[in-house]
Design a protein around this motif. Structure first.
Motif, PDB file in Angstrom:
ATOM      1  N   TYR A   1      27.399  28.873  36.781  1.00  0.00           N
ATOM      2  CA  TYR A   1      27.489  28.329  38.187  1.00  0.00           C
ATOM      3  C   TYR A   1      27.552  27.871  38.603  1.00  0.00           C
ATOM      4  O   TYR A   1      28.705  27.806  39.865  1.00  0.00           O
ATOM      5  N   GLN A   2      28.184  26.626  38.149  1.00  0.00           N
ATOM      6  CA  GLN A   2      28.892  25.271  38.980  1.00  0.00           C
ATOM      7  C   GLN A   2      30.223  25.858  38.838  1.00  0.00           C
ATOM      8  O   GLN A   2      31.104  25.148  39.448  1.00  0.00           O
ATOM      9  N   ALA A   3      30.091  26.265  37.493  1.00  0.00           N
ATOM     10  CA  ALA A   3      31.828  26.160  37.489  1.00  0.00           C
ATOM     11  C   ALA A   3      32.673  27.186  38.166  1.00  0.00           C
ATOM     12  O   ALA A   3      33.990  27.240  38.575  1.00  0.00           O
ATOM     13  N   LEU A   4      32.088  28.587  38.630  1.00  0.00           N
ATOM     14  CA  LEU A   4      32.302  29.471  39.286  1.00  0.00           C
ATOM     15  C   LEU A   4      32.637  29.440  40.473  1.00  0.00           C
ATOM     16  O   LEU A   4      33.394  29.034  41.721  1.00  0.00           O
ATOM     17  N   GLY A   5      31.682  27.844  40.970  1.00  0.00           N
ATOM     18  CA  GLY A   5      32.036  27.385  42.424  1.00  0.00           C
ATOM     19  C   GLY A   5      31.541  28.339  43.401  1.00  0.00           C
ATOM     20  O   GLY A   5      30.794  28.891  43.608  1.00  0.00           O
ATOM     21  N   VAL A   6      32.575  28.179  44.702  1.00  0.00           N
ATOM     22  CA  VAL A   6      32.865  29.072  45.168  1.00  0.00           C
ATOM     23  C   VAL A   6      33.074  30.588  45.379  1.00  0.00           C
ATOM     24  O   VAL A   6      32.757  31.369  46.180  1.00  0.00           O
TER      25      VAL A   6
ATOM     26  N   LEU B   1      42.849  35.012  41.108  1.00  0.00           N
ATOM     27  CA  LEU B   1      44.124  34.167  40.952  1.00  0.00           C
ATOM     28  C   LEU B   1      42.550  32.488  40.790  1.00  0.00           C
ATOM     29  O   LEU B   1      43.491  31.911  39.935  1.00  0.00           O
ATOM     30  N   GLY B   2      41.503  32.432  41.384  1.00  0.00           N
ATOM     31  CA  GLY B   2      41.163  31.325  41.950  1.00  0.00           C
ATOM     32  C   GLY B   2      40.042  30.768  40.610  1.00  0.00           C
ATOM     33  O   GLY B   2      40.423  29.969  41.028  1.00  0.00           O
ATOM     34  N   VAL B   3      39.449  32.260  39.780  1.00  0.00           N
ATOM     35  CA  VAL B   3      39.307  31.951  38.645  1.00  0.00           C
ATOM     36  C   VAL B   3      39.901  32.007  37.500  1.00  0.00           C
ATOM     37  O   VAL B   3      38.751  31.586  36.408  1.00  0.00           O
ATOM     38  N   SER B   4      40.410  31.680  37.532  1.00  0.00           N
ATOM     39  CA  SER B   4      41.087  32.058  36.182  1.00  0.00           C
ATOM     40  C   SER B   4      42.113  31.369  35.629  1.00  0.00           C
ATOM     41  O   SER B   4      43.307  30.981  34.719  1.00  0.00           O
ATOM     42  N   ARG B   5      41.272  30.066  35.373  1.00  0.00           N
ATOM     43  CA  ARG B   5      41.525  28.942  34.703  1.00  0.00           C
ATOM     44  C   ARG B   5      41.684  28.011  33.947  1.00  0.00           C
ATOM     45  O   ARG B   5      42.544  28.091  32.491  1.00  0.00           O
ATOM     46  N   LYS B   6      40.526  28.611  33.523  1.00  0.00           N
ATOM     47  CA  LYS B   6      39.917  28.354  32.480  1.00  0.00           C
ATOM     48  C   LYS B   6      39.645  29.491  31.484  1.00  0.00           C
ATOM     49  O   LYS B   6      38.587  30.363  32.185  1.00  0.00           O
ATOM     50  N   THR B   7      39.503  30.344  30.553  1.00  0.00           N
ATOM     51  CA  THR B   7      39.374  31.594  29.774  1.00  0.00           C
ATOM     52  C   THR B   7      37.672  31.795  29.971  1.00  0.00           C
ATOM     53  O   THR B   7      37.367  32.921  30.216  1.00  0.00           O
TER      54      THR B   7
ATOM     55  N   PHE C   1      45.473  46.053  43.232  1.00  0.00           N
ATOM     56  CA  PHE C   1      45.826  44.827  43.882  1.00  0.00           C
ATOM     57  C   PHE C   1      44.512  44.487  44.715  1.00  0.00           C
ATOM     58  O   PHE C   1      44.535  43.523  45.551  1.00  0.00           O
ATOM     59  N   LEU C   2      43.581  44.925  44.337  1.00  0.00           N
ATOM     60  CA  LEU C   2      42.415  44.187  44.825  1.00  0.00           C
ATOM     61  C   LEU C   2      41.509  43.563  44.438  1.00  0.00           C
ATOM     62  O   LEU C   2      41.616  43.698  42.983  1.00  0.00           O
ATOM     63  N   GLY C   3      40.516  42.575  44.703  1.00  0.00           N
ATOM     64  CA  GLY C   3      39.949  41.416  44.084  1.00  0.00           C
ATOM     65  C   GLY C   3      40.658  40.206  44.116  1.00  0.00           C
ATOM     66  O   GLY C   3      40.602  39.567  42.880  1.00  0.00           O
TER      67      GLY C   3
ATOM     68  N   ILE D   1      42.701  37.892  30.583  1.00  0.00           N
ATOM     69  CA  ILE D   1      44.365  37.825  29.816  1.00  0.00           C
ATOM     70  C   ILE D   1      44.787  36.713  30.967  1.00  0.00           C
ATOM     71  O   ILE D   1      45.856  35.794  30.206  1.00  0.00           O
ATOM     72  N   LEU D   2      45.029  36.903  32.344  1.00  0.00           N
ATOM     73  CA  LEU D   2      45.615  35.581  33.078  1.00  0.00           C
ATOM     74  C   LEU D   2      44.670  34.928  32.700  1.00  0.00           C
ATOM     75  O   LEU D   2      45.895  33.182  32.311  1.00  0.00           O
ATOM     76  N   ALA D   3      43.591  33.814  32.140  1.00  0.00           N
ATOM     77  CA  ALA D   3      42.950  33.196  32.045  1.00  0.00           C
ATOM     78  C   ALA D   3      43.790  32.182  30.832  1.00  0.00           C
ATOM     79  O   ALA D   3      44.270  31.101  30.705  1.00  0.00           O
TER      80      ALA D   3
END
Length: 192
Positions: free
Chosen positions: A101-106, A30-36, A23-25, A151-153
């Motif tokens: 770069y823009q997709a990864l954002g913050v 959770l935040g970047v897994s919206r799109k593959t 459960f690290l990272g 997989i989550l994405a």
């Protein structure tokens, strides 16, 4: 030697998956897994950063900190190494892969504070892994992170077309999905 490295690779990527077992990272998971595509980009960036951080941190630990009897500085040194590597990745993506770069954002600068990256460097020291073994452990851990986030994405993209009860929409169903993935990955514990 090869057998030991193979066991470390399987253990780090599947059995002790950094996200689903330790459960690290979780923030980028959770935040970047919206799109593959975005998840794959984050996975690649994490693979690069963790692998290089393992090599550089291991070399600094064994060839600088131990001879100087300054091992108490390991956490600070590892954080500085990770921050420098993330800055290099960020500059590279900004220059050559503007869309990613823009997709990864913050979440890209958050790799610096991603506890998985620091956790790998500290585990390498705690388990007395040499530089080569530490790099293999770092690479396998990062590949495990990338596999889990991709997989989550993929699951999240498919869930967009499902009829989900209102109270489960958004993060609740994502957390339930991540929990089910963790249960599924616990099945790999029989490999070793």
């Amino acid at each position: 030697m090869i057998k030991d490295l193979l066991i470390i690779m399987i253990a780090s990527s599947l059995v002790n998956n950094v996200v689903l077992s330790q459960f690290l990272g979780l923030c980028p998971f959770l935040g970047v897994s919206r799109k593959t595509e975005t998840a794959a980009g984050m996975g690649a960036a994490v693979i690069f950063v963790i692998t290089l951080a393992s090599a550089v941190a291991g070399a600094i630990y064994y060839y600088v900190l131990i001879p100087l009897d300054a091992t108490y500085l390991q956490t600070i040194v590892f954080i500085l190494v990770i921050a420098a590597l993330v800055q290099l990745v960020e500059m590279f993506l900004k220059k050559f892969m503007r869309g990613l770069y823009q997709a990864l954002g913050v979440y890209l600068p958050l790799i610096t504070t991603n506890c998985a990256v620091l956790g790998v460097a500290l585990v390498n020291v705690q388990k007395n892994y040499g530089v080569l073994t530490g790099v293999v452990n770092g690479l396998a851990t990062a590949v495990g992170f990338a596999v889990a986030i991709i997989i989550l994405a993929g699951i999240r993209e498919k869930m967009e077309f499902n009829d989900i009860p209102e109270s489960f929409k958004g993060m609740p169903i994502v957390l339930i999905t991540a929990g089910l993935m963790a249960i599924a990955f616990s099945g790999f514990s029989g490999l070793l």
